[in-house]
Design a protein around this motif. Structure first.
Motif, mmCIF file in Angstrom:
data_model
loop_
_atom_site.group_PDB
_atom_site.id
_atom_site.type_symbol
_atom_site.label_atom_id
_atom_site.label_comp_id
_atom_site.label_asym_id
_atom_site.label_seq_id
_atom_site.Cartn_x
_atom_site.Cartn_y
_atom_site.Cartn_z
ATOM 1 N N GLN A 187 1.102 -1.189 0.101
ATOM 2 C CA GLN A 187 0.259 0.297 0.018
ATOM 3 C C GLN A 187 1.256 0.905 0.011
ATOM 4 N N VAL A 188 0.427 2.253 -0.620
ATOM 5 C CA VAL A 188 0.992 3.835 -1.015
ATOM 6 C C VAL A 188 -0.037 4.798 -0.609
ATOM 7 N N SER A 189 1.096 5.443 0.192
ATOM 8 C CA SER A 189 -0.472 6.912 0.526
ATOM 9 C C SER A 189 0.366 8.301 -0.093
ATOM 10 N N THR A 190 -0.374 9.163 -0.180
ATOM 11 C CA THR A 190 -0.045 10.931 0.418
ATOM 12 C C THR A 190 -1.220 11.562 -0.239
ATOM 13 N N ALA A 191 -0.525 12.709 0.441
ATOM 14 C CA ALA A 191 -2.203 13.766 0.697
ATOM 15 C C ALA A 191 -2.596 13.444 -1.135
ATOM 16 N N LEU A 192 -1.924 13.338 -2.377
ATOM 17 C CA LEU A 192 -2.720 13.160 -3.658
ATOM 18 C C LEU A 192 -3.386 11.208 -3.528
ATOM 19 N N GLY A 193 -2.912 10.747 -3.085
ATOM 20 C CA GLY A 193 -3.878 9.290 -2.942
ATOM 21 C C GLY A 193 -3.499 8.742 -2.324
ATOM 22 N N SER A 194 -4.303 7.372 -2.899
ATOM 23 C CA SER A 194 -3.599 6.531 -1.891
ATOM 24 C C SER A 194 -3.774 4.887 -3.013
ATOM 25 N N ALA A 195 -3.314 3.732 -3.200
ATOM 26 C CA ALA A 195 -3.637 2.352 -3.433
ATOM 27 C C ALA A 195 -3.049 1.407 -2.696
ATOM 28 N N LYS A 196 -3.342 0.149 -2.984
ATOM 29 C CA LYS A 196 -3.574 -0.789 -2.224
ATOM 30 C C LYS A 196 -3.799 -2.073 -3.445
ATOM 31 N N CYS A 197 -1.995 -2.736 -3.100
ATOM 32 C CA CYS A 197 -2.181 -3.653 -3.930
ATOM 33 C C CYS A 197 -3.419 -4.695 -4.818
ATOM 34 N N SER A 198 -4.736 -4.544 -3.560
ATOM 35 C CA SER A 198 -6.066 -5.289 -3.997
ATOM 36 C C SER A 198 -6.621 -4.668 -5.519
ATOM 37 N N GLY A 199 -6.544 -3.790 -5.614
ATOM 38 C CA GLY A 199 -7.126 -2.760 -6.525
ATOM 39 C C GLY A 199 -7.891 -2.142 -6.186
ATOM 40 N N ARG A 200 -7.477 -0.955 -5.322
ATOM 41 C CA ARG A 200 -8.403 0.057 -4.725
ATOM 42 C C ARG A 200 -7.866 1.388 -4.598
ATOM 43 N N ILE A 201 -7.612 2.591 -5.480
ATOM 44 C CA ILE A 201 -7.394 4.073 -5.094
ATOM 45 C C ILE A 201 -7.845 4.260 -4.826
ATOM 46 N N LYS A 202 -7.455 5.880 -4.024
ATOM 47 C CA LYS A 202 -8.705 7.029 -3.647
ATOM 48 C C LYS A 202 -7.423 8.247 -4.798
ATOM 49 N N ILE A 203 -8.185 9.197 -5.316
ATOM 50 C CA ILE A 203 -7.450 10.385 -6.020
ATOM 51 C C ILE A 203 -8.092 11.343 -5.159
ATOM 52 N N SER A 204 -6.657 11.643 -4.777
ATOM 53 C CA SER A 204 -7.492 13.214 -3.086
ATOM 54 C C SER A 204 -7.803 14.285 -4.330
ATOM 55 N N LYS A 205 -6.449 14.151 -4.885
ATOM 56 C CA LYS A 205 -6.508 15.651 -5.690
ATOM 57 C C LYS A 205 -6.279 15.582 -7.247
ATOM 58 N N SER A 206 -7.397 16.111 -7.986
ATOM 59 C CA SER A 206 -7.870 16.241 -9.583
ATOM 60 C C SER A 206 -6.106 16.760 -10.067
ATOM 61 N N LYS A 207 -5.477 17.507 -9.302
ATOM 62 C CA LYS A 207 -4.542 18.187 -10.529
ATOM 63 C C LYS A 207 -3.174 16.972 -11.227
ATOM 64 N N TYR A 208 -3.227 15.729 -10.893
ATOM 65 C CA TYR A 208 -2.700 14.961 -11.031
ATOM 66 C C TYR A 208 -3.266 13.224 -11.547
ATOM 67 N N MET A 209 -4.917 13.971 -12.096
ATOM 68 C CA MET A 209 -5.612 12.443 -11.815
ATOM 69 C C MET A 209 -5.207 12.378 -12.558
ATOM 70 N N ILE A 210 -4.698 12.585 -13.604
ATOM 71 C CA ILE A 210 -4.486 12.326 -15.025
ATOM 72 C C ILE A 210 -3.306 11.294 -15.220
ATOM 73 N N THR A 211 -2.197 11.801 -14.402
ATOM 74 C CA THR A 211 -0.792 10.608 -14.118
ATOM 75 C C THR A 211 -1.480 9.617 -13.800
ATOM 76 N N THR A 212 -1.880 9.806 -12.821
ATOM 77 C CA THR A 212 -2.720 8.267 -12.037
ATOM 78 C C THR A 212 -2.994 7.142 -13.071
ATOM 79 N N LEU A 213 -4.180 8.043 -13.439
ATOM 80 C CA LEU A 213 -5.228 7.384 -14.616
ATOM 81 C C LEU A 213 -4.424 6.903 -15.812
ATOM 82 N N THR A 214 -3.445 7.192 -16.436
ATOM 83 C CA THR A 214 -2.685 7.391 -17.332
ATOM 84 C C THR A 214 -1.841 6.185 -17.555
ATOM 85 N N LEU A 215 -1.645 5.797 -15.865
ATOM 86 C CA LEU A 215 -0.513 5.091 -15.149
ATOM 87 C C LEU A 215 -1.545 2.827 -14.331
#
Length: 412
Positions: A373-401
């Motif tokens: 699991q990884v989390s910052t103020a920008l969002g969090s991600a879990k190996c089980s396939g759960r994701i939370k995007i906390s700030k829209s500024k960088y959501m394109i980068t996350t969604l591209t991956l």
């Protein structure tokens, strides 16, 4: 219609050398360590505040057995498909792997392109990820018809006695499909589709509006041009499916899509490598949007397994990342191009620096375990396939991956 697929995860425990059940703290070289009771065993928590140093972690530093990497990074599900899909096989694309270089994150004022109300529905919600194969004869112009069809499908399944588990007692369900205009980044990307299911409690007042009990969306952000252009014209590719709500409704939505568009869903786990990419990409954003902290959860294959929570202050994480970037730039002649891209070598060197810092204080080799699991103020991600995007500024980068991960997991 293609069948879906599932995958899994495990428990954590640690042997206590001083007695069980007593929380305690240690400070070693400026790094705070807290031990706390977890599931009858113990978990190790670390908050980093110590000076950074780059020391090589010995390979034999911890008496644990490394996990066998018998499963390949990308699992093919062709053997699970009972019938041939209309799509058939796409030649020369099934052997792709995660990109070894990607663009450095840039701040996007996405509210200028996307409806703020729709954007608010996508951020600050934890989504369960799935991949979905290309949809046969899906049309963005037929969303109203799809809304009626899915509403009727859910009602029919409910009449047949299927239990739709939603908090509280609800009457009928109303489905709405809509396009989220402005999310597509490349010419070949299909526009994002948002699906919501509304329902009204049976004993609600007449003037009380229906509430959203389930949400989901399909998207494709910077998808592989070679793959997208190779698809027949009757197919629409939105490989990333995000859902939030009752599992029963998720299953019904997937079932309707499979019957209607001859597609296949599967659980999308976030691999160890992809989580490391998110660590680097999010840390790279620190100067423009403070990440506050970098929190990582690891599982070490001790007996019983050891769960480690490792938290690094944002400025400390940025200092290490910046030193890695400067070192890479000094070794390259193409500085301008390097500044706009991040290579896997930089990601691995950054992670090695974090692991070395941890080993220097606690003599535990995180390389022997897996990042869960990884989390910052920008969002969090879990190996089980759960994701939370906390700030829209960088959501394109996350969604591209995540789009890239979904395309790699597809069986065709």
């Amino acid at each position: 219609m293609g069948p879906g697929s599932c995958f899994r995860l495990a428990r954590a425990k640690m042997a206590d050398d001083e007695g069980a059940g007593v929380p305690r703290e240690q400070v070693q070289g400026g790094t705070q360590v807290q031990f706390s009771q977890v599931l009858g065993g113990q978990a190790l928590r670390c908050v980093s505040g110590a000076p950074w140093s780059v020391t090589r972690t010995p390979l034999n530093s911890v008496r644990v057995q490394r996990r066998s990497k018998s499963k390949s990074y990308r699992l093919s599900l062709r053997s699970c498909l009972g019938a041939a899909s209309r799509l058939g096989l796409t030649p020369a694309l099934t052997a792709r792997r995660l990109n070894t270089s990607r663009r450095a994150p840039k701040s996007h004022n996405i509210t200028e392109k996307v409806n703020p109300e729709q954007l608010n529905l996508l951020v600050k919600t934890e989504w369960q990820l799935s991949y979905v194969t290309p949809l046969y004869q899906f049309r963005h112009t037929q969303l109203k018809s799809y809304s009626r069809q899915l509403s009727a499908f859910i009602a029919a399944e409910k009449q047949q006695g299927l239990a739709v588990e939603v908090e509280g007692t609800h009457g009928s369900f109303r489905v709405s499909f809509c396009v989220v205009q402005g999310m597509a980044e490349a010419d070949d990307d299909a526009e994002t589709v948002l699906i919501q299911i509304h329902s009204k409690p049976l004993f609600a007042g007449k003037d009380e509006p229906p509430k959203a009990v389930w949400s989901g969306w399909l998207t494709c952000i910077n998808g592989s041009p070679d793959y997208l252009r190779s698809l027949p014209k009757d197919f629409t590719c939105m490989p990333l499916f995000c859902s939030s709500g009752a599992d029963g409704l998720t299953s019904l939505v997937k079932s309707w899509f499979q019957r209607t568009f001859d597609c296949c869903f599967g659980q999308l786990e976030i691999s160890h490598t992809s989580l490391q990419w998110l660590v680097a990409l999010w840390t790279n954003c620190h100067t423009e949007s403070a990440i506050q902290h970098l929190k990582m959860m690891w599982t070490l294959p001790a007996v019983p397994p050891l769960k480690v929570t490792y938290t690094v202050n944002g400025p400390d994480a940025w200092q290490l990342w910046s030193s890695v970037r400067k070192q890479q730039h000094s070794e390259s002649n193409e500085e301008e191009e390097e500044e706009n891209s991040i290579d896997i070598e930089e990601v691995m060197q950054f992670m090695q620096g974090l692991k070395s810092h941890f080993y220097r204080h606690f003599r535990l080799d995180l390389s022997a375990g897996s990042l869960d699991q990884v989390s910052t103020a920008l969002g969090s991600a879990k190996c089980s396939g759960r994701i939370k995007i906390s700030k829209s500024k960088y959501m394109i980068t996350t969604l591209t991956l995540l789009t890239e991960c979904a395309l790699l997991k597809m069986p065709i």
